[in-house]
Enzyme design. Sequence first.
Site, PDB file in Angstrom:
ATOM      1  N   ASP A   1       2.010  69.144 -79.694  1.00  0.00           N
ATOM      2  CA  ASP A   1       3.297  68.942 -79.014  1.00  0.00           C
ATOM      3  C   ASP A   1       4.421  69.381 -79.947  1.00  0.00           C
ATOM      4  OD1 ASP A   1       5.472  68.005 -77.531  1.00  0.00           O
ATOM      5  OD2 ASP A   1       5.247  65.935 -78.261  1.00  0.00           O
TER       6      ASP A   1
ATOM      7  N   ASP B   1       1.888  71.891 -76.041  1.00  0.00           N
ATOM      8  CA  ASP B   1       2.611  72.963 -75.362  1.00  0.00           C
ATOM      9  C   ASP B   1       2.307  74.309 -76.006  1.00  0.00           C
ATOM     10  OD1 ASP B   1       4.441  73.028 -77.678  1.00  0.00           O
ATOM     11  OD2 ASP B   1       5.138  71.107 -76.854  1.00  0.00           O
TER      12      ASP B   1
ATOM     13  N   ASP C   1      -7.733  81.012 -67.994  1.00  0.00           N
ATOM     14  CA  ASP C   1      -8.603  80.250 -67.110  1.00  0.00           C
ATOM     15  C   ASP C   1      -8.170  80.555 -65.678  1.00  0.00           C
ATOM     16  OD1 ASP C   1     -10.310  78.184 -66.131  1.00  0.00           O
ATOM     17  OD2 ASP C   1     -10.029  77.110 -68.019  1.00  0.00           O
TER      18      ASP C   1
ATOM     19  N   ASP D   1     -13.181  79.426 -63.316  1.00  0.00           N
ATOM     20  CA  ASP D   1     -13.548  78.046 -62.988  1.00  0.00           C
ATOM     21  C   ASP D   1     -14.416  77.976 -61.728  1.00  0.00           C
ATOM     22  OD1 ASP D   1     -12.768  75.183 -63.670  1.00  0.00           O
ATOM     23  OD2 ASP D   1     -12.209  75.220 -61.557  1.00  0.00           O
TER      24      ASP D   1
ATOM     25  N   GLU E   1     -17.741  80.026 -64.827  1.00  0.00           N
ATOM     26  CA  GLU E   1     -18.240  78.660 -64.954  1.00  0.00           C
ATOM     27  C   GLU E   1     -18.745  78.216 -63.606  1.00  0.00           C
ATOM     28  OE1 GLU E   1     -17.152  74.089 -65.114  1.00  0.00           O
ATOM     29  OE2 GLU E   1     -16.562  75.614 -63.667  1.00  0.00           O
TER      30      GLU E   1
ATOM     31  N   HIS F   1     -14.092  70.985 -72.383  1.00  0.00           N
ATOM     32  CA  HIS F   1     -13.152  69.916 -72.019  1.00  0.00           C
ATOM     33  C   HIS F   1     -13.694  68.958 -70.954  1.00  0.00           C
ATOM     34  CE1 HIS F   1     -12.860  72.984 -69.016  1.00  0.00           C
ATOM     35  NE2 HIS F   1     -12.183  72.164 -68.235  1.00  0.00           N
ATOM     36  N   ASP F   2     -14.904  69.184 -70.473  1.00  0.00           N
ATOM     37  CA  ASP F   2     -15.472  68.344 -69.411  1.00  0.00           C
ATOM     38  C   ASP F   2     -16.620  67.454 -69.867  1.00  0.00           C
ATOM     39  OD1 ASP F   2     -13.851  69.442 -67.402  1.00  0.00           O
ATOM     40  OD2 ASP F   2     -15.288  71.030 -66.948  1.00  0.00           O
TER      41      ASP F   2
HETATM   42  O1  ISL Z   1     -16.987  67.639 -65.399  1.00  0.00           O
HETATM   43  C1  ISL Z   1     -17.805  67.760 -64.533  1.00  0.00           C
HETATM   44  C2  ISL Z   1     -18.357  66.684 -63.805  1.00  0.00           C
HETATM   45  O2  ISL Z   1     -18.631  65.699 -64.647  1.00  0.00           O
HETATM   46  C3  ISL Z   1     -18.278  69.017 -64.079  1.00  0.00           C
HETATM   47  O3  ISL Z   1     -19.155  68.891 -63.025  1.00  0.00           O
HETATM   48  C4  ISL Z   1     -17.065  69.812 -63.662  1.00  0.00           C
HETATM   49  O4  ISL Z   1     -16.428  69.172 -62.615  1.00  0.00           O
HETATM   50  C5  ISL Z   1     -17.493  71.136 -63.192  1.00  0.00           C
HETATM   51  O5  ISL Z   1     -18.141  71.731 -64.235  1.00  0.00           O
HETATM   52  C6  ISL Z   1     -16.305  71.956 -62.786  1.00  0.00           C
HETATM   53  O6  ISL Z   1     -15.360  71.959 -63.797  1.00  0.00           O
HETATM   54  C7  ISL Z   1     -14.247  72.767 -63.685  1.00  0.00           C
HETATM   55  O7  ISL Z   1     -13.579  72.604 -62.460  1.00  0.00           O
HETATM   56  C8  ISL Z   1     -12.979  71.338 -62.211  1.00  0.00           C
HETATM   57  C9  ISL Z   1     -12.154  70.840 -63.384  1.00  0.00           C
HETATM   58  O8  ISL Z   1     -11.851  69.494 -63.205  1.00  0.00           O
HETATM   59  C10 ISL Z   1     -12.872  71.015 -64.700  1.00  0.00           C
HETATM   60  O9  ISL Z   1     -12.040  70.627 -65.764  1.00  0.00           O
HETATM   61  C11 ISL Z   1     -13.263  72.440 -64.789  1.00  0.00           C
HETATM   62  O10 ISL Z   1     -13.843  72.778 -66.015  1.00  0.00           O
HETATM   63  C12 ISL Z   1     -12.119  71.522 -61.015  1.00  0.00           C
HETATM   64  O11 ISL Z   1     -11.240  72.585 -61.214  1.00  0.00           O
END
Ligand code: ISL
Length: 573
Positions: free
Chosen positions: A21, A29, A98, A204, A258, A331-332
């Site tokens: 930040d 940011d 992304d 995505d 992804e 990040h997931d």
């Molecule tokens: O994090 C997940 C579930 O626990 C994954 O199934 C995730 O939702 C999936 O891989 C899709 O992720 C992507 O699309 C989502 C977003 O929330 C995630 O951050 C992104 O990486 C919807 O756009």
Amino acid sequence: MNQTWWKEAVVYQIYPRSFQDTTGNGVGDIRGIIQRLDHVKALGVDVIWLSPVYESPNDDNGYDIADYRAIMAEFGTMADFDELLDGIHTRGMKLIMDLVANHTSDEHAWFEKSRASKDNDKRDYYIWKPGVKGPDGVMHPPNNWGSFFSGPAWEFDATSGEYYLHLFTRKQPDLNWENPAVRKEIADVVEFWLEKGVDGFRMDVISLISKRGYENTPYKEFNDTITNVYANGPRVHEFLQELYTNVISKYDVMTVGEGPGIDLEEGPKYVNEDRGELNMIFHFGHMFMDQGPGGKFDPIPIDFRRFKEVFVEWDQAMSKGGWNSVFLSNHDFPRAVSRFGNDGPHWNTSAKLLATLLMTMRGTPYVYQGEEIGMKNVAFDSIDAYRDVETLNAYSEQVLDGTRDPDEFLRAVHIMGRDNVRTPMQWDASPHAGFCAEDVEPWIQLNPSYTHINVTAQEEDPDSIFAFYKKAIAFRKAHKGLVYNDLDVWTLEDDQLFCYLRPGTTNGAKNGFQSYAVLLNMSDRPAVTTLPEGVILSEFLLSNGLGSSAMQKPPSSSLELQPWEAQVWTTKP
Ligand code: ISL
């Protein structure tokens, strides 16, 4: 064997909200990223993947885009973005964006128009269906599909009396890719950013863009529905080929798709070089393997043999005309060292072992921010500290509306929740870890480990995880065989060891590169491995610190590895 820059690249993912930040709003940011570019460069990576920075109401932290051509005000301006791109290029790195195109935000102008009436030119940009009247006379959603983030995948809209589809939150309506106008819009967005000079895209949930029809799902487990009902619809490859032919093929860029539900049969189709779709995909073989029948918040232990098989299966599937990507976190999903390593007594060694694994696999490696300093999972003691919509929706569904014990749910969140990887980047030991000013409230609490796990401390320490990541990345760059050689695991049946050869062949044919052996003890106990018949270790190249005694001795055919020890050797001839 086709050699290209993106195969030889190492990618670093930035989740901008949690990076740095500079404006004092507690949110990372773009200027913060600019400020920290030298850290990324020092790591030795080639490409930055930037999670979404577009205008968004942040229902899902930017994965709900309201304007594909504008920068989120919280993150800065387009001028800031241009400066970032320039700063990255000046340092000899590249930037991939992304692209979230399965859905938009419900605050996107397309959706606002789409929902306004049944007969406007944007109505068919999204997926609208009438409800179904049950025997009770009550209106139900068009089918029984569930959202990834709890609850039904359909939302009733009173204006037109119809439902719209949202595979994610109700603020993320799915785009209708059957409509050629939608595909043209997305192609234009891609072109807009490529013309700006970005170097590619991470796409995505690209596996979900083509729908198979709208029959009820017969599956009880959500992950079965993903694979068999939501993913890999009949036109997904056609749509990707169209995007590639019309736009992407005109630029020297990289793409990585992804998508949950991409299996071994479907995966190669997305990346086969003759098909003109994507360069790579992220498969989720090792990302879903610790989910029980209850899904994400029903964690089960990692099956270590299966973990190794996943690497082998995907290496084989992707190497025949395509290319693999290798990652241990994003990040997931949870922090790599907490999930696949040992974030307690073997924290330092196991994080370095994971770096060794990542940098000695065939495929393009991806490092997630904070992984380079061994950031760990976080365990907030109240659900109120959590920000992730997936976690909060599951809490509402399972705890508030259901039967699940709140403490038990929280324990599952500590293991699997997405906020594990979204706490602010730990730059130093000052309050707020250098992420934001001391008197500013960060958008999410810090992981208290920042006092001892932080960039500043590790920059000064030659034995740090950060120092090792730098070394391992440089090592990969100096040894092209690690990028292109076949993968041959000799310890698939072992409960502790992940040991593999990287012979100087590609798909069995000699490629002129050196051969390697990688020995990893992924356990808390010492282990001994016997080399495969005919393999002779030659030069000791890399270790995570423990192998120095082994290095002194002439290599024998049987080696003892300490807990979480990693060694890399060349092999003869
Ligand atoms: O994090 C997940 C579930 O626990 C994954 O199934 C995730 O939702 C999936 O891989 C899709 O992720 C992507 O699309 C989502 C977003 O929330 C995630 O951050 C992104 O990486 C919807 O756009």
